[in-house]
Design a protein around this motif. Structure first.
Motif, mmCIF file in Angstrom:
data_model
loop_
_atom_site.group_PDB
_atom_site.id
_atom_site.type_symbol
_atom_site.label_atom_id
_atom_site.label_comp_id
_atom_site.label_asym_id
_atom_site.label_seq_id
_atom_site.Cartn_x
_atom_site.Cartn_y
_atom_site.Cartn_z
ATOM 1 N N ILE A 132 -18.031 39.558 -35.057
ATOM 2 C CA ILE A 132 -18.625 40.288 -36.184
ATOM 3 C C ILE A 132 -19.887 41.030 -35.764
ATOM 4 O O ILE A 132 -20.344 41.934 -36.440
ATOM 5 N N ASN A 133 -20.448 40.640 -34.608
ATOM 6 C CA ASN A 133 -21.661 41.295 -34.114
ATOM 7 C C ASN A 133 -21.401 42.643 -33.459
ATOM 8 O O ASN A 133 -22.325 43.363 -33.114
ATOM 9 N N GLY A 134 -20.125 42.992 -33.228
ATOM 10 C CA GLY A 134 -19.784 44.285 -32.647
ATOM 11 C C GLY A 134 -19.505 44.219 -31.154
ATOM 12 O O GLY A 134 -19.579 43.164 -30.526
ATOM 13 N N PHE A 135 -19.168 45.363 -30.608
ATOM 14 C CA PHE A 135 -18.820 45.467 -29.198
ATOM 15 C C PHE A 135 -19.074 46.900 -28.732
ATOM 16 O O PHE A 135 -19.316 47.792 -29.547
ATOM 17 N N VAL A 136 -19.012 47.104 -27.418
ATOM 18 C CA VAL A 136 -19.156 48.432 -26.827
ATOM 19 C C VAL A 136 -17.992 48.666 -25.868
ATOM 20 O O VAL A 136 -17.456 47.727 -25.280
ATOM 21 N N VAL A 137 -17.614 49.934 -25.739
ATOM 22 C CA VAL A 137 -16.507 50.308 -24.861
ATOM 23 C C VAL A 137 -16.959 51.457 -23.975
ATOM 24 O O VAL A 137 -17.598 52.398 -24.453
ATOM 25 N N SER A 138 -16.626 51.388 -22.696
ATOM 26 C CA SER A 138 -16.829 52.504 -21.773
ATOM 27 C C SER A 138 -15.488 52.891 -21.193
ATOM 28 O O SER A 138 -14.706 52.029 -20.785
ATOM 29 N N ILE A 139 -15.235 54.184 -21.152
ATOM 30 C CA ILE A 139 -14.041 54.731 -20.532
ATOM 31 C C ILE A 139 -14.512 55.536 -19.328
ATOM 32 O O ILE A 139 -15.349 56.424 -19.468
ATOM 33 N N LEU A 140 -13.982 55.193 -18.157
ATOM 34 C CA LEU A 140 -14.367 55.861 -16.918
ATOM 35 C C LEU A 140 -13.147 56.565 -16.352
ATOM 36 O O LEU A 140 -12.093 55.944 -16.185
ATOM 37 N N ILE A 141 -13.279 57.853 -16.064
ATOM 38 C CA ILE A 141 -12.164 58.650 -15.544
ATOM 39 C C ILE A 141 -12.483 59.041 -14.107
ATOM 40 O O ILE A 141 -13.532 59.620 -13.831
ATOM 41 N N PHE A 142 -11.557 58.717 -13.194
ATOM 42 C CA PHE A 142 -11.720 58.966 -11.763
ATOM 43 C C PHE A 142 -10.679 59.957 -11.264
ATOM 44 O O PHE A 142 -9.538 59.936 -11.722
ATOM 45 N N ASN A 143 -11.060 60.795 -10.287
ATOM 46 C CA ASN A 143 -10.074 61.671 -9.663
ATOM 47 C C ASN A 143 -9.348 60.908 -8.554
ATOM 48 O O ASN A 143 -9.629 59.729 -8.309
ATOM 49 N N GLN A 144 -8.413 61.577 -7.860
ATOM 50 C CA GLN A 144 -7.606 60.917 -6.837
ATOM 51 C C GLN A 144 -8.421 60.437 -5.645
ATOM 52 O O GLN A 144 -8.001 59.541 -4.929
ATOM 53 N N GLN A 145 -9.578 61.029 -5.438
ATOM 54 C CA GLN A 145 -10.427 60.603 -4.333
ATOM 55 C C GLN A 145 -11.349 59.455 -4.727
ATOM 56 O O GLN A 145 -12.162 59.008 -3.929
ATOM 57 N N SER A 178 -13.682 59.560 -7.121
ATOM 58 C CA SER A 178 -14.975 60.001 -7.667
ATOM 59 C C SER A 178 -14.958 59.883 -9.183
ATOM 60 O O SER A 178 -13.998 60.287 -9.831
ATOM 61 N N LEU A 179 -16.034 59.344 -9.740
ATOM 62 C CA LEU A 179 -16.161 59.224 -11.187
ATOM 63 C C LEU A 179 -16.417 60.615 -11.775
ATOM 64 O O LEU A 179 -17.389 61.269 -11.429
ATOM 65 N N ILE A 180 -15.538 61.057 -12.675
ATOM 66 C CA ILE A 180 -15.622 62.388 -13.268
ATOM 67 C C ILE A 180 -16.251 62.324 -14.659
ATOM 68 O O ILE A 180 -17.098 63.129 -15.004
ATOM 69 N N TYR A 181 -15.793 61.402 -15.477
ATOM 70 C CA TYR A 181 -16.322 61.201 -16.823
ATOM 71 C C TYR A 181 -16.699 59.735 -16.991
ATOM 72 O O TYR A 181 -15.985 58.857 -16.520
ATOM 73 N N HIS A 182 -17.806 59.486 -17.694
ATOM 74 C CA HIS A 182 -18.169 58.139 -18.134
ATOM 75 C C HIS A 182 -18.562 58.287 -19.597
ATOM 76 O O HIS A 182 -19.623 58.815 -19.910
ATOM 77 N N ILE A 183 -17.691 57.838 -20.489
ATOM 78 C CA ILE A 183 -17.904 58.009 -21.924
ATOM 79 C C ILE A 183 -18.140 56.624 -22.527
ATOM 80 O O ILE A 183 -17.341 55.708 -22.336
ATOM 81 N N ARG A 184 -19.258 56.461 -23.248
ATOM 82 C CA ARG A 184 -19.646 55.167 -23.802
ATOM 83 C C ARG A 184 -19.651 55.219 -25.330
ATOM 84 O O ARG A 184 -20.177 56.152 -25.918
ATOM 85 N N SER A 185 -19.102 54.189 -25.949
ATOM 86 C CA SER A 185 -19.058 54.144 -27.416
ATOM 87 C C SER A 185 -20.455 54.092 -28.012
ATOM 88 O O SER A 185 -20.694 54.641 -29.091
ATOM 89 N N LEU A 189 -11.340 50.798 -17.871
ATOM 90 C CA LEU A 189 -11.833 50.433 -19.198
ATOM 91 C C LEU A 189 -12.808 49.279 -19.058
ATOM 92 O O LEU A 189 -12.538 48.307 -18.343
ATOM 93 N N TRP A 190 -13.950 49.397 -19.726
ATOM 94 C CA TRP A 190 -14.980 48.363 -19.713
ATOM 95 C C TRP A 190 -15.329 48.039 -21.162
ATOM 96 O O TRP A 190 -15.651 48.932 -21.941
ATOM 97 N N ILE A 191 -15.241 46.761 -21.527
ATOM 98 C CA ILE A 191 -15.583 46.320 -22.885
ATOM 99 C C ILE A 191 -16.688 45.281 -22.776
ATOM 100 O O ILE A 191 -16.591 44.341 -21.975
ATOM 101 N N GLY A 192 -17.728 45.468 -23.570
ATOM 102 C CA GLY A 192 -18.839 44.526 -23.580
ATOM 103 C C GLY A 192 -19.095 44.000 -24.978
ATOM 104 O O GLY A 192 -18.644 44.554 -25.974
ATOM 105 N N ASN A 193 -19.849 42.916 -25.061
ATOM 106 C CA ASN A 193 -20.218 42.373 -26.367
ATOM 107 C C ASN A 193 -21.417 43.139 -26.932
ATOM 108 O O ASN A 193 -21.867 44.117 -26.345
ATOM 109 N N HIS A 194 -21.939 42.672 -28.049
ATOM 110 C CA HIS A 194 -23.051 43.372 -28.707
ATOM 111 C C HIS A 194 -24.331 43.338 -27.874
ATOM 112 O O HIS A 194 -25.253 44.094 -28.137
ATOM 113 N N PHE A 195 -24.394 42.476 -26.864
ATOM 114 C CA PHE A 195 -25.526 42.475 -25.939
ATOM 115 C C PHE A 195 -25.269 43.380 -24.735
ATOM 116 O O PHE A 195 -26.050 43.425 -23.803
ATOM 117 N N ASP A 196 -24.135 44.085 -24.735
ATOM 118 C CA ASP A 196 -23.731 44.967 -23.641
ATOM 119 C C ASP A 196 -23.420 44.172 -22.370
ATOM 120 O O ASP A 196 -23.594 44.659 -21.258
#
Length: 191
Positions: free
Chosen positions: A90-103, A105-112, A146-153
């Motif tokens: 009930i305290n919530g959560f956070v999500v990060s989506i990380l998109i990598f190319n074929q080599q 390399s991190l291209i996108y890092h999008i955080r909720s 995909l990275w999921i964390g609790n309300h304390f990150d």
């Protein structure tokens, strides 16, 4: 590895799985067959999963602008990534989506937590949806972590190479694009 080696050997549980040209071996490693369908049903033994907490991703989907499951996009297309999560606090959560190319390399890092969503006081399961209105990356295959964390990150669930998609260059220049990010810019002629 791509920059240092011409040939590469991929090992899995001490056995040679693939031996050959580095770019071919990297491509093989980054796009297993089960990641090409646009939707992944995650079991607790999914490869490359680190889950010290109770929050769990159960399904991941890649959707196009018509909310259809898809794995092929054109440059500048809208892309949506949907994640079903269970055991939500009930305290919530956070999500990060990380998109990598074929080599790798991190291209996108999008955080909720950078978006305008409230994950508190939800039911025990929820679906979180993240949309990139214009996919400004060049042609190629991309994988998602995909990275999921609790309300304390703090880490609850982390899955590498969960799903993949391809970006194609149909309507743009015949000359291959060489940068990672592709912006169209705002052009004008002033006389």
């Amino acid at each position: 590895i791509q920059e240092l080696c011409n040939r590469t050997i991929l090992l899995e549980n001490g056995r040679i799985v693939k031996n050959g040209n580095t770019s071919d071996v990297i491509k093989y490693y980054l796009e297993p067959e089960n990641l090409k369908i646009g939707e992944t049903d995650l079991s607790d033994n999914f490869r490359a999963r680190h889950s010290p907490g109770k929050l769990r991703a159960k399904h991941v989907r890649i959707l196009n602008e018509n909310d259809e499951i898809n794995t092929t996009f054109e440059i500048n297309d809208l892309i949506t990534i949907e994640v079903d999560i269970e055991n939500i606090s009930i305290n919530g959560f956070v999500v990060s989506i990380l998109i990598f190319n074929q080599q790798g390399s991190l291209i996108y890092h999008i955080r909720s937590q950078d978006g305008n969503i409230n994950t508190k006081n939800l039911n025990s399961t929820a679906t979180i949806r993240m949309t990139i209105p214009q996919l400004n990356i060049i042609q190629g295959r991309y994988s998602i972590d995909l990275w999921i964390g609790n309300h304390f990150d703090l880490l609850e669930d982390h899955i590498e190479g969960i799903i993949s998609f391809e970006v194609v260059n149909r309507g743009h220049s015949k000359v291959p694009l060489r940068s990672i990010i592709h912006e169209t810019g705002q052009w004008e002629i002033i006389e």
